[in-house]
Enzyme design. Structure first.
Site, short mmCIF file in Angstrom:
data_model
loop_
_atom_site.label_atom_id
_atom_site.label_comp_id
_atom_site.label_asym_id
_atom_site.label_seq_id
_atom_site.Cartn_x
_atom_site.Cartn_y
_atom_site.Cartn_z
CB CYS B 62 -0.89 0.01 1.23
SG CYS B 62 0.04 0.10 2.77
CB ALA B 65 4.11 -0.49 2.09
CG HIS B 195 7.24 4.60 -4.12
ND1 HIS B 195 7.02 3.67 -5.11
CD2 HIS B 195 7.59 3.90 -3.03
CE1 HIS B 195 7.25 2.46 -4.64
NE2 HIS B 195 7.59 2.57 -3.38
#
Lengths: 520, 479
Positions: B62, B65, B195
Site C-alpha cells: 500500500c 508501505a 512513493h
C-alpha cells in the site's frame, strides 16, 4: 581517487557481514559522516546515549502517555488470520486495504518459514467513499473460484471498520449475487485494529467461526458428548505445541478437538508439491465441537469472548495461561483427567519424573539468575511461573497487551514463590520502557522474541527467543513448549544460553579462563 | 545466447489456460496485464498501475508501505511516526534491512517502531490531540532527532484529522521539521502512490521549508544517489564506485540518508537515479525548479555497471572519464574471476522474476552476465514507463505479468519450469515446496549488497548457492 586494493574476491566472497569492515568501506563511512551527514558531535551522542540509560530518563520514559515505542503487540487482523488458518481448507479474506494483507502474510511467513495464503478485497479510495460491497461481491467470487477453499473466513482492516462496512449484510448480498454458493461457509469477524491487539483478533475470529457453525437451528437439543475442545490461542510454537497436545490426548485415549490447529498448515513438507491448505480442524469437527462437554483454552487472553460463548453453550470451561513447566502441565493433565474421567497415563507420569529429574540436574545454574520476560499476556504468565519453578528470579514482566487485571495475575504468581519477591508486572508498557528497566535494574537474561535483539545489543543482556515472532532463528517453532516435553525444551534453550554466556565470560586466556570449565 | 526465450513452450496457450480459471469479469481484466514479449516491441504490451482485483491474492502493498517503508523510513536521523493503529508500524518494523550507521535510539532511529497506537476514542474524537502529545514526548525523549515525519495510516484520512496543522504548529514549537505524509494505505493502487506522495512531501516540507545546511561547500563533482535504499548496503557498494571515479556523493536517498543530505541535494550537479519508479518525481522536480539534470543508471552486473560509469563520467570532465576507465579496468580481474567461477555453474539456467518497480528489469543483465536467461518478468507496481524501459533488457518470448496474482505466478512457474524463481518472501516458500531454487530479490534473501562490483560477486555466489544446492535433489523420496 582511492588507490586502496579491492577487497572483494571470487575465491572468498565477502558479503555485508565482512565487506563493510574492509578499510575502503571504513574510509567511505568516515568521509560520508564528516562531509555530508552534519550529525551531532560524537561527545554529544555519547552523552545522550548515557542519559538514555539513567534513572532520570527512565522517569521521563515512564511518564509517556501518547507515543508507543517498540510495542509487543500487533493488530487484530493478523490474530484473526492465524485463527482462521487453523481450520481445514480455510482462506482468510481480509476486507479493506490490500497492503495490510501483504504485511500479515509477510510477518507470519518470516516466523514459520512457510507460505501463508490470504486474500484482500483491495479497497481503494472509491470504496472508502461508496463502501466496499462490490469489492466483497467480486472478491468472494474470485477467491472461491481461483483458490477453491472449503471455507472463507472474512475479517476486516481498520479502513473497512472506520467506514462502517457491515460484513454480515455484505456476505448475504454476495451470496445472493452468487459469488459463492448459499450453503458455502463464510464466517466473519469484525477486527478493528484500533481495539485490542492480535490476541483480540484471534478471539473475535474464533468466536466468529464457532458462531457460524454453532448457532444453526438444527443443532439445538443435541446431548453433550465426551469430547473436549482445546483452543490453543495465538502461538508462535503452534506447530510443536498442537502436535504435543494431540500426542497427550492420544496417550490419554480421549477425544480432543483442537479448535484452530495450524500445525500442518504451517509445516508442509518439501516434497515437490505446494499445498495451499493442509490439515486443520475439519469443518465437521468444528460443528460437532458445540456438543463437547468442555472447552479448555490454553491462553485466557486470546479467548475471552470465545470462552464466554462456549459457556453459554453449556460447556464446562477452563482457562489456562500458556501452561509452561511442571505445575502448569500438572494442572492441564489433571483437568483432562477430571473432564474425561480417565487417569493421567503412566507414560506421562514418567515424562513428568524425567522433567523433574532434569531440573534437579540443572537447578544450580538457575539459582539467583534474574530474568526479564516480555510478550503476550499469557506467555508472560506461563513463563514467569516456570522460571519460579526453576528457582530463577523473574524481575521484569512486560506486555503491551497486558491489562490491570493481568498485572494483578502476574503479581499473584510472583507472590506464590520466594523467588518472585523482586518481580514486577508492566502492563501496557513497551520495549522502550523495558530498555529503561534493564539499564536501571539490570537482569541476567531476557526472554522474549526477535525484537528483543536490539535490547540485547544495547544492554548486553543475553536474549532467549521463546515467543512469536522469531525471525532470526530457525525452526524452534517445530518443537513444543507445552507439556513436560515442552518444558524440557524450554529449559534446555535457557540453559544453553546460560552456558554459552558462562563460556563467553570465561574465555580470556590467563585472565578469566580459570573458570572455563570442561565439566559444568 | 539466443535472441529469444521460451521457444519450445506455448506461452500464449499457457496464459490462456491460466486465464480460464477466472470468473469472466476478472478474466477480462487480468488478460490486459499478461503478455508474451514480441520482437522489436516498444513496450511490454501490458496495462499497469491499475487497481488490483479483489480476492485474487495480489502481492502488492500500500501507499503507507511506499512512503514509510520505502522512501521515508530509511532517513536515519529523523523519527517516523506510524500514525494510526499499531499494526502498520509493527509489521514494517526492521523489515527491509535499510542499513545505516548510527547509535540507534540516540541519534538514529531506523530499526525502531514509533506509533500513536490509535484506540477507539482516537477514531471517534480524532487523533490530532494525541499527535501533539506524541510529538512532544518524542522531542523530549529523543533530543538528537533532526526532525519527524507523520506517516498516515488508513484511518487518518477517513476521520478528517488535520495533521498538516499539527505539523506546522509543532514544528514551530520544537524548531525542527515535521513532515505530514498523507500516505494512507487506501490511496492509489499499490506502494507506488506512496512513493509519489512521499517525494512530494520532501519537496513541500523540506525543500520549501528548510535551508541547505550552513558550512556545506559545493564542488563541480557533486552528485547524489537517488532511489537506493541501501538494502544489505547497496548504496555503499555503489557510492564507493562513484567516489573512486572522482565524484562526491553529497546525498543518499534514502538508504543511510540524513535530513542534511536531503536539504543539500539541490546543490548537486546531477542527480543519479537508481530506482526510477520510486524517486523520479523528486528528480523531475529538481530539474524543473533548480535546473539539476538527472540520469538513470544501473549498478547490477558488470555490463551495466561499466556502461553506467561511462555514462555518468561523460557528464563530467576528462579526468573523471579517465578515472571511470581506470575503475572499470581495476575491477575487471574481479569480474573475470567471478564469471570464470560461477558462469560454468549457471550458464543456460532459466529465471523467472517478480518483484517491485525497478529490479524486474534492472537485474536482468546481471543474470545475463552469468549466462543465465530471463524467461518471465513482471512488476508489482510499475507504470507504463517502466514497461517501456523493460523491453531493452528482455528477449522475444519472455512472459510478462503485471501485478501477478498468487494463482497466476504458481501456474506460470509450473508451466515454464524455471531453474530459479526470484521474487519476495510471500512467494519464497511456495516455490521451494515445489522443489524450485528461490532467491528473495527485495531483501537479497538477507544477503547483499548486490549493487556495484563488490555486490556482483555476492549476487553470483548467491544464485549459485540457490540453484546448485543439494537439497533440490532430495525432494522425491526414493521409496
Amino acid at each position: 581517487m582511492s588507490d586502496i586494493a579491492v577487497s572483494q574476491s571470487a575465491d572468498k566472497v565477502l558479503d555485508h557481514f565482512t565487506l563493510f569492515r574492509q578499510p575502503e568501506y571504513q574510509a567511505l563511512f568516515e568521509r560520508k559522516k564528516q562531509e555530508f551527514e552534519f550529525g551531532h558531535p560524537d561527545e554529544k551522542v555519547a552523552e545522550v546515549s548515557e542519559w538514555t540509560k539513567s534513572a532520570e530518563y527512565r522517569e521521563k520514559n515512564f511518564a509517556r502517555e501518547a507515543v508507543t515505542i517498540n510495542p509487543t503487540k500487533a493488530c487484530q487482523p493478523i490474530g484473526a488470520m492465524f485463527a482462521a488458518q487453523g481450520f481445514e481448507g480455510t482462506l482468510p479474506f481480509v476486507h479493506g486495504s490490500q497492503g495490510c494483507v501483504a504485511y500479515y502474510r509477510t510477518h507470519l511467513t518470516r516466523h514459520f518459514k512457510e507460505p501463508n495464503s490470504a486474500v484482500s478485497s483491495s479497497m481503494t479510495e472509491d470504496a472508502a467513499v461508496f463502501g466496499g460491497l462490490n469489492n466483497m461481491i467480486d472478491g468472494l467470487a474470485n477467491a472461491y473460484t481461483l483458490y477453491k477453499p472449503k471455507m472463507i473466513a472474512v475479517l476486516t482492516t481498520c479502513m473497512a471498520e472506520v467506514i462502517g462496512d457491515d460484513l454480515g449484510g455484505f456476505i448475504v448480498n454476495a451470496k445472493n449475487k452468487e459469488s459463492v454458493p448459499q450453503d458455502f461457509p463464510v464466517p466473519f469477524a469484525h477486527t478493528p485494529a484500533f481495539v485490542g491487539s492480535h490476541i483480540t483478533g484471534y478471539d473475535n475470529m474464533m468466536k466468529g467461526i464457532l458462531s457460524h457453525f454453532w448457532d444453526k437451528a438444527e443443532q439445538f437439543d443435541v446431548p453433550k458428548t465426551e469430547s473436549i475442545n482445546i483452543i490453543p490461542g495465538f502461538d508462535g510454537y503452534a506447530v510443536g505445541n498442537n502436535r504435543e497436545l494431540k500426542r497427550i490426548a492420544q496417550m490419554f485415549g480421549i477425544d480432543v478437538t483442537i479448535l484452530s490447529d495450524v500445525s500442518d498448515n504451517f509445516d508442509t513438507p518439501g516434497d515437490g508439491e505446494y499445498r495451499m491448505y493442509d490439515g486443520g480442524t475439519t469443518l465437521e469437527a468444528t460443528a460437532a465441537a458445540k456438543h463437547a462437554k468442555a472447552t479448555v483454552t490454553m491462553q485466557e487472553y486470546c479467548t475471552t469472548q470465545t470462552l464466554q460463548f462456549c459457556k453459554e453453550k453449556g460447556q464446562d470451561v477452563t482457562k489456562l495461561n500458556y501452561p509452561l513447566g511442571v505445575g502448569a502441565t500438572d494442572e492441564l493433565l489433571m483437568k483432562l483427567a477430571e473432564l474425561s474421567g480417565k487417569p493421567v497415563p503412566d507414560a506421562l507420569r514418567l515424562e513428568r519424573g524425567r522433567l523433574v529429574d532434569a531440573i534437579a540436574d540443572s537447578h544450580t545454574y538457575f539459582h539467583g539468575k534474574r530474568f526479564a520476560v516480555y510478550g503476550d499476556p499469557d506467555f508472560c504468565l506461563g513463563m514467569t511461573r516456570f522460571l519460579l519453578e526453576l528457582g530463577a528470579e523473574p524481575v521484569h514482566i512486560l506486555s503491551t497487551s497486558g491489562s490491570k487485571k493481568w498485572e494483578k495475575q502476574v503479581k499473584k504468581v510472583l507472590e506464590g514463590s520466594p523467588f518472585g519477591k523482586d518481580g514486577n508486572a508492566y502492563g501496557g508498557k513497551d520495549l522502550w520502557h523495558l530498555r529503561s528497566l534493564l539499564f536501571t535494574e539490570p537482569v541476567d537474561y531476557l526472554i522474549g522474541n526477535s525484537y528483543g535483539k536490539y535490547l540485547e545489543r544495547d544492554t548486553k543482556i543475553p536474549l532467549i527467543r521463546l515467543t512469536y515472532p522469531i525471525f532470526d532463528r530457525h525452526h524452534h517453532h517445530r518443537y513444543p513448549t507445552w507439556g513436560y516435553q515442552g518444558a524440557l525444551n524450554v529449559m534446555v534453550r535457557i540453559l544453553d544460553r546460560i552456558f554459552e554466556d558462562l563460556d563467553a565470560k570465561t574465555s580470556v586466556v590467563g585472565v578469566t579462563d580459570i573458570s572455563f570449565d570442561l565439566v559444568r | 545466447m539466443s535472441l529469444s526465450v521460451n521457444q519450445d513452450v506455448d506461452v500464449k496457450g499457457l496464459v490462456d489456460k491460466v486465464l480460464e480459471a477466472y470468473p469472466e469479469k476478472s478474466r477480462k481484466r487480468r488478460a490486459k496485464h499478461l503478455n508474451v514479449l514480441e520482437a522489436e516491441a516498444k513496450d511490454c504490451g501490458v496495462k499497469s498501475n491499475i487497481k488490483s482485483i479483489p480476492g485474487v491474492m495480489t502481492i502488492r502493498g500500500c501507499a503507507y508501505a511506499g512512503s514509510k517503508g520505502v522512501v521515508w523510513g530509511p532517513i536515519k536521523d529523523m523519527i517516523h511516526i506510524s500514525h494510526g493503529p499499531v499494526g502498520c508500524g509493527y509489521y514494517s518494523w526492521s523489515g527491509r534491512r535499510n542499513y545505516y550507521i548510527g547509535d540507534t535510539g540516540v541519534d538514529s532511529f531506523g530499526t525502531m517502531h514509533f506509533t500513536s497506537d490509535f484506540q477507539e476514542k482516537d477514531i471517534v474524537f480524532g487523533g490530532d490531540k494525541k499527535l501533539h502529545k506524541v510529538i512532544e514526548e518524542i522531542n523530549d525523549l529523543f533530543p538528537l532527532a533532526r526532525g519527524l515525519s507523520i506517516q498516515s495510516e488508513c484511518p487518518i484520512g477517513l476521520i478528517g484529522d488535520d495533521i498538516e496543522a499539527v505539523a506546522r504548529a509543532k514544528s514551530a514549537e520544537i524548531g525542527k521539521p515535521i513532515v505530514p505524509v498523507r500516505c494512507e494505505g487506501f490511496r492509489g493502487v499499490s506502494q507506488s502512490l506512496g512513493h509519489h506522495i512521499a517525494n512530494d512531501t520532501i519537496r513541500d516540507w523540506i525543500f520549501e521549508k528548510t535551508e541547505p545546511v550552513a558550512g556545506f561547500e559545493s564542488t563541480p563533482y557533486d552528485v547524489t544517489i537517488i532511489g537506493d535504499y541501501n538494502i544489505g548496503g547497496d548504496a555503499w557498494s555503489s557510492r564507493i564506485l562513484l567516489e573512486e571515479i572522482g565524484l562526491r556523493v553529497i546525498a543518499q536517498w534514502s538508504g543511510d540518508g540524513t535530513l542534511a543530505e536531503l536539504e543539500n541535494t539541490p546543490k548537486a550537479k546531477v542527480n543519479l537515479i537508481h530506482c526510477y519508479r520510486s524517486m523520479n518525481y523528486i528528480a523531475r522536480h529538481m530539474e524543473e525548479k533548480f535546473g539539476i539534470p538527472w540520469m538513470e543508471y544501473n549498478f547490477f552486473g558488470p555490463s551495466q555497471i561499466a556502461e553506467s560509469l561511462r555514462k555518468i563520467a561523460a557528464l563530467f570532465d576528462d579526468t573523471i572519464k579517465e578515472n571511470a576507465e581506470k575503475v572499470i579496468a581495476r575491477y575487471q580481474p574481479l569480474v573475470d574471476a567471478v564469471i570464470a567461477k560461477y558462469k560454468p555453474r549457471l550458464e543456460g539456467k532459466k529465471v523467472m522474476i517478480y518483484v517491485g518497480g525497478l529490479r524486474p528489469r534492472h537485474v536482468a543483465d546481471a543474470y545475463h552476465d552469468l549466462g543465465m536467461e530471463i524467461i518471465g518478468t513482471g512488476y508489482e507496481f510499475a507504470h507504463n514507463d517502466d514497461y517501456q524501459r523493460t523491453t531493452h533488457y528482455m528477449k522475444e518470448g519472455t512472459l510478462i505479468y503485471d501485478d501477478v496474482t498468487g494463482f497466476e505466478l504458481e501456474e506460470f512457474v509450473k508451466g515454464l519450469r524455471p531453474d530459479l524463481v526470484a521474487s519476495g518472501i510471500k512467494e519464497k516458500y511456495v516455490f521451494q515446496k515445489m522443489g524450485l531454487p528461490f532467491r528473495q530479490m527485495h531483501s537479497w534473501d538477507y544477503s547483499g549488497p548486490y549493487h556495484g562490483y563488490d555486490g556482483f560477486a555476492i549476487f553470483a555466489r548467491d544464485m549459485d548457492m540457490a540453484i546448485n544446492n543439494p537439497v533440490w535433489g532430495m525432494t522425491k523420496a526414493p521409496f
